[in-house]
Scaffold this active site. Structure first.
Site, mmCIF file in Angstrom:
data_model
loop_
_atom_site.group_PDB
_atom_site.id
_atom_site.type_symbol
_atom_site.label_atom_id
_atom_site.label_comp_id
_atom_site.label_asym_id
_atom_site.label_seq_id
_atom_site.Cartn_x
_atom_site.Cartn_y
_atom_site.Cartn_z
ATOM 1 C CE1 TYR A 118 -4.344 -0.745 -0.510
ATOM 2 C CE2 TYR A 118 -3.541 -2.769 0.473
ATOM 3 C CZ TYR A 118 -4.500 -2.083 -0.261
ATOM 4 O OH TYR A 118 -5.596 -2.736 -0.744
ATOM 5 C CG HIS B 178 -5.281 -2.348 3.433
ATOM 6 N ND1 HIS B 178 -6.228 -3.089 2.775
ATOM 7 C CD2 HIS B 178 -5.484 -1.067 3.057
ATOM 8 C CE1 HIS B 178 -6.965 -2.285 2.020
ATOM 9 N NE2 HIS B 178 -6.539 -1.060 2.173
#
Lengths: 724, 724
Positions: free
Chosen positions: A252, A405
């Site tokens: 990410y 996440h």
């Protein structure tokens, strides 16, 4: 310095463009990138403009077309500036006018799945992507447009667009989250181009006077805005540690880096007084170094948390990162070698600088060394320790939850050799942008398998994930760093403790990568101590890849396979075979990528030895059918797991020769395991021995230790030592 | 021409060595090979001579040491000749004397598993390997030795050695089999060096007056000597078809080629009057061309029969093959490009010729085209058809049993794209020379799984393998070629019939590789017609590799996995999921090596659609856990299976973009399926259509066909046609 009225000024600058034009034809990497983009855009122009009414999720036609459009617009704008060919400006203008025509009456996107629906796309995130790119295109043709045309675009397209993704979508915009970073950058970049201070301020500091419900959650289960912070600066402040580690992990970070860096570059150019690249002690530049270090020998990012395997520093976001880092971060020659591998540069000042650096032979190898990356905005919320020794890379993850996440994988690790996985981190359960697989979005197995603790190489107590697999709890805690010491390249050690994953239970993992003449390659010693106030079952999985060659113990193989259990990820594991330890060392010898590996573990009598296979309860074939080996200790209060993983040999299917197919280790044993010390003895086949001692309570570098084992005195200074 | 007394004369010749010495330093590929070997042998000499008492199976120390020794001896001999440095000659002599000392009193090897035990090794085969190499070494130092020394070696080592592997081991020597070829070459080569006509004759024609029990079998279940033939010439005669196809397939051909070619080279040099390279219309040279064509785009041999994957033309036996083929087979410039890839040449006349050819820029790409390789010594026992179209390679196997290493896989196929497997041939169940796995020998799963029909992409009737999985029966029959037509590169067709695998049942498979504008890449159309005199169950497995993305039908996935059945290979397949056809097209869309594929099949209502996974009843983890998809027709007398496999798209984990993730085909249907004709219609997403017709009974190229389908007349000439 350009005045606020000069264009381009955002990513390209008037001076920069002048320099580029002068050097054209003389800077191979830049010229090649330009040529490639010119070819691509000329083909797009030839095939005509398409601005369809939004309809699809990602992977569908309208989604892909609008995505393609914003990339094409940005590139066409740049070509106009560099090549001074009006056809590019006209193309950008024509397409923008079509967007203007459509957007001014466009309702919300018809697909309803997002917590923050966009207009061009099903989610504001993609709309923001669009504006980040298109603001660059607009900047490039700003002077080409008439005042009236600009007014039309700004009033009917850009400002309402910026408003939709910000004031109209605070649940998306007003947060610390990678989504918001895109939103902030989008609003800020169009603000810079339009010289609109209100938008610029909204970008930097968030929407004035708006604060969200602090307990609300987003689609991924993350808190929308627990702390009430918002805006681009808060988004730099929060997720990056002082070392530049991004709290969601490298996958990410790669995704988030582009808006961080491209907006920062714009701010640097238009608002140099903000000194954005020096913000938080230069963390943006540091983060690029951290990110590059979070990749294996092939440049693939370690798939920590929700990371898709195969993402690498060849991604175009990393071209941006490398070029900007080089240009604004002190001209590190190691970055030039990565730029050479990438084979392209940005078509701006930073890309020019890189191309010139490469051309002038300044490139040096980007030498990845062992590195500890602290986590948390203050650098005190655990971290990720990477130990590199020859071709071996150990990634020890003792980071905090990692936002929405994150995985429940405290003190887990993964192991690589020369870019290949030896002990894997499963990564995510998703096929990004592959529409056949749930529209390319997260699959339900991401939650039921990939995030669960059993999917990782770490301790699971009573078949329950860390923090009960609950984000609210997990995001409150983080492991504590105990040792990260890489001074001696023959003995590099990482160690951390976790006391919150299972209340009442303390886990302490110490990993050492050791080079020694008895071993062909560095070995990985793993010591996990679990201390609890009550009795539990402890599982320690080991997700090797490849095929078992041999074990040294008996087991029963099952012809009917059943899932290990019905929840917490165990429902996705088949039990292929099971052995019971007789209290001796247990070895697993396997072949992967034509290399031989052995894992040797100390076990206690009665320990269960489980051969598992991923893929149960997987009706859509969403999971990879990879193997795992689990050592299970039942009814234990305290437990110590010790193992050594060696890479020791190779096989050639061409010459059909097997070299060093067997472990170099005869036995490993636990010499001492007390409150204060743990000592491991390894006896090798060449009869050399190795004793590794770690102090369990005192990690001071200066403490003198003196320990008598079997009548022999061991003396050392600091938290650990090795004796031969 | 050298006289019989001149040495070297076998592989090196006096004239050849003179040429080589003159060119040294001026022939890069040769110089590099020489340098590498010199380095290797100098290190061996430095580490001293070891000639241990034989003890181990392959993979064990004494086995590996003796194997290493013969390779080292051969190389040291060559170095002596080329470099004229006596240290090499002395080294060879010293080691040979140690062998002489040991051998003269050496009993049979203590390991008893072989049907023909050696003395240095557990089987005569390896002893023969030794002599093939060592005879070359002896030839190189022949003139360096005194007459007395030669006598000692010949009387105590070489002659008894040759006798042991021949007259003392007729069950090994007196056959047509790759083992015997090694034995023949060994005896013949030492015979040529010693100028011993008796040994030479024994090599060429077999042991005089010895014939074996024609019904006896060897370790692998093959007949020892069904036809009573023996000797090197018979071994050339029998296993090679006129096209050069070796009846055991490319993996064993690679293994067998070395003794064929090296002995042939020796015969060519010492007995040129035999014209060995012209024997059987030059089949030895043809066989090299066949072998190279039996490799994929990466040079890996197709793993037909008992073939281990990964074996390729980088194997040293292929260096020999390529160099000899170039030098003695007409200087084909395509071979030079393979030699360049191999990066080495033989240190003899042929290697010199290759190195000079490469140096002089004569190399051209070795262009592999579609090719049919007939099987059988007369070329009339079926064959292997390879259809190549762009990056697609279809390998259609309609060969005979393939001797003891054959599989029960009549009319099976495997499919490759650019060197990657798309639909796999499982290959063997063995880890050659990996001692952990059954001593590196064949595993029991080779028989219970790998050889069985269900392990292949072909029809299985009533869950029973072809020929009941019985070698005696299988080796009596072979399929009949029906079509192999590659004239039109847009429509290449292979077709064959098999009527003996299941008595009373005829199988007819036609495969077409079609290029057409509706498809991004060539598609593979597969038509299998089964006609029987009674009702049966028919299974057609499809062993795709990779991960399922999507299917177009409903199925039930099982959380408890059980084997499909308990025998004939089915006991090794887990049933993961099962669907029932509603009579429509069934599609399987999957991702492998980041490419998207779709298999679309015509099904009948009630057909079972089985998702299988290899690996049941595999207690030692000897099998790969690969997937398979089986279409099952129950209670059918006649059945026609039709499917199309397309490679149509790709995925990049770096850009996260999926391109052409879906099939281009809308429907496929069976227009006609009669005794005389089968016609398939494909309707594509772009609404184009394609009709493929094949005549089922008349494969004449000249017949005019006229077929009316749904009121439309189709006219064509020859056994098949395509209409758009």
């Amino acid at each position: 310095m350009s005045s606020a009225q000069d264009h381009p000024k955002l990513i390209l600058t008037k001076e920069g463009v002048k320099n580029i034009r002068e050097q054209l034809g003389n800077i191979p990497l830049f010229d090649a990138s330009l040529e490639e983009i010119k070819k691509e855009i000329d083909a797009e122009i030839a095939s005509g403009i398409e601005v369809p009414i939004p309809k699809d999720y990602s992977g569908g036609y309208t989604h892909d077309r609008h995505k393609r459009n914003f990339i094409v617009l940005q590139k066409a704008g740049v070509l106009y500036q560099i090549l001074e060919d009006e056809k590019y400006a006209k193309y950008v203008k024509d397409m923008l006018m079509e967007y203007e025509m459509m957007y001014k009456t466009l309702p919300l996107h018809p697909k309803t799945r997002s917590y923050a629906r966009g207009k061009l796309f099903w989610q504001c995130l993609n709309d923001s992507n669009w504006l980040v790119y298109v603001s660059q295109a607009y900047d490039c043709i700003y002077d080409y447009l008439s005042k009236k045309e600009r007014k039309k675009l700004e009033n009917n397209l850009f400002r309402p667009f910026a408003d939709h993704i910000s004031v109209d979508s605070p649940q998306f915009y007003q947060r610390v989250h990678n989504h918001s970073t895109w939103g902030n950058a989008a609003v800020g970049m169009i603000g810079l181009v339009m010289d609109d201070q209100e938008l610029i301020d909204r970008a930097l500091y968030g929407i004035k006077g708006v604060s969200l419900d602090k307990s609300a959650k987003d689609d991924d289960g993350g808190f929308l805005n627990k702390d009430g912070k918002a805006g681009f600066l808060a988004n730099i402040e929060e997720p990056f540690s002082p070392d530049g580690y991004y709290n969601e992990g490298p996958y990410y970070q790669r995704y988030a880096m582009y808006p961080f860096l491209i907006f920062a570059e714009g701010l640097h150019n238009v608002k140099p007084e903000l000194k954005i690249f020096e913000y938080k002690e230069g963390v943006l530049i540091k983060s690029i170094n951290a990110l590059l270090n979070l990749s294996d020998a092939d440049g693939d990012f370690f798939p920590l948390n929700d990371g898709q395997k195969g993402m690498s520093y060849y991604n175009s976001a990393l071209v941006t990162a490398v070029d900007i880092s080089y240009h604004f971060g002190g001209n590190n020659p190691g970055l030039l070698s990565i730029a050479e591998q990438q084979g392209k540069v940005l078509l701006d000042d930073s890309g020019l600088a890189v191309a010139l650096g490469v051309k002038n032979g300044k490139a040096k190898p980007f030498d990845k060394k062992s590195i500890n990356l602290s986590d948390g905005s203050d650098g005190k919320q655990g971290g990720v320790g990477i130990i590199r020794s020859d071709d071996i890379e150990l990634v020890f993850k003792y980071a905090s939850q990692g936002s929405s996440h994150g995985h429940y994988d405290k003190l887990s690790y993964s192991l690589y050799e020369d870019g290949d996985e030896v002990a894997q981190d499963y990564g995510l359960a998703r096929f990004v942008n592959i529409e056949q697989k749930g529209g390319g979005n997260y699959l339900k197995e991401n939650k039921t398998w990939a995030k669960q603790t059993i999917a990782h190489n770490t301790i699971i107590q009573d078949e329950t994930s860390h923090f009960k697999g609950t984000y609210d709890i997990g995001s409150q805690y983080y492991p504590e760093k105990y040792i990260f010491d890489i001074k001696n390249e023959d003995l590099q050690v990482a160690s951390a403790k976790e006391i919150n994953a299972y209340p009442g239970t303390e886990m302490h993992r110490t990993m050492a990568v050791i080079k020694y003449e008895a071993y062909i390659k560095p070995i990985v010693l793993d010591i996990v101590r679990v201390l609890s106030d009550s009795t539990h079952q402890y599982d320690l999985p080991f997700y090797y890849l490849g095929q078992i060659m041999k074990t040294n113990f008996e087991y029963e193989a099952f012809n009917t396979l059943k899932p290990l259990s019905d929840k917490n990820g165990y429902q996705h594991l088949y039990l292929e075979a099971k052995g019971i330890s007789k209290g001796e060392n247990v070895t697993l010898n396997w072949l992967s990528n034509n290399k031989f590996y052995t894992n040797t573990s100390i076990t206690s009598e009665g320990d269960e030895l489980l051969f598992a296979r991923i893929g149960a309860n997987d009706p859509e074939f969403n999971l990879r059918k990879d193997p795992g080996f689990i050592i299970r200790k039942k009814n234990a209060q305290n437990a110590t797991f010790v193992s050594v993983t060696e890479s020791h040999g190779s096989y050639s299917p061409v010459s059909e020769s097997a070299v060093n197919a067997y472990s170099a280790i005869k036995t490993i044993s636990l010499l001492v395991d007390t409150e204060n010390y743990t000592a491991i003895k390894i006896v090798n086949n060449d009869n050399s021995t190795l004793v590794f001692v770690v102090s369990n309570k005192d990690n001071s570098l200066n403490t003198n230790h003196n320990l008598s084992i079997l009548g022999k005195d061991y003396k050392w200074v600091g938290p650990f030592a090795k004796f031969n």
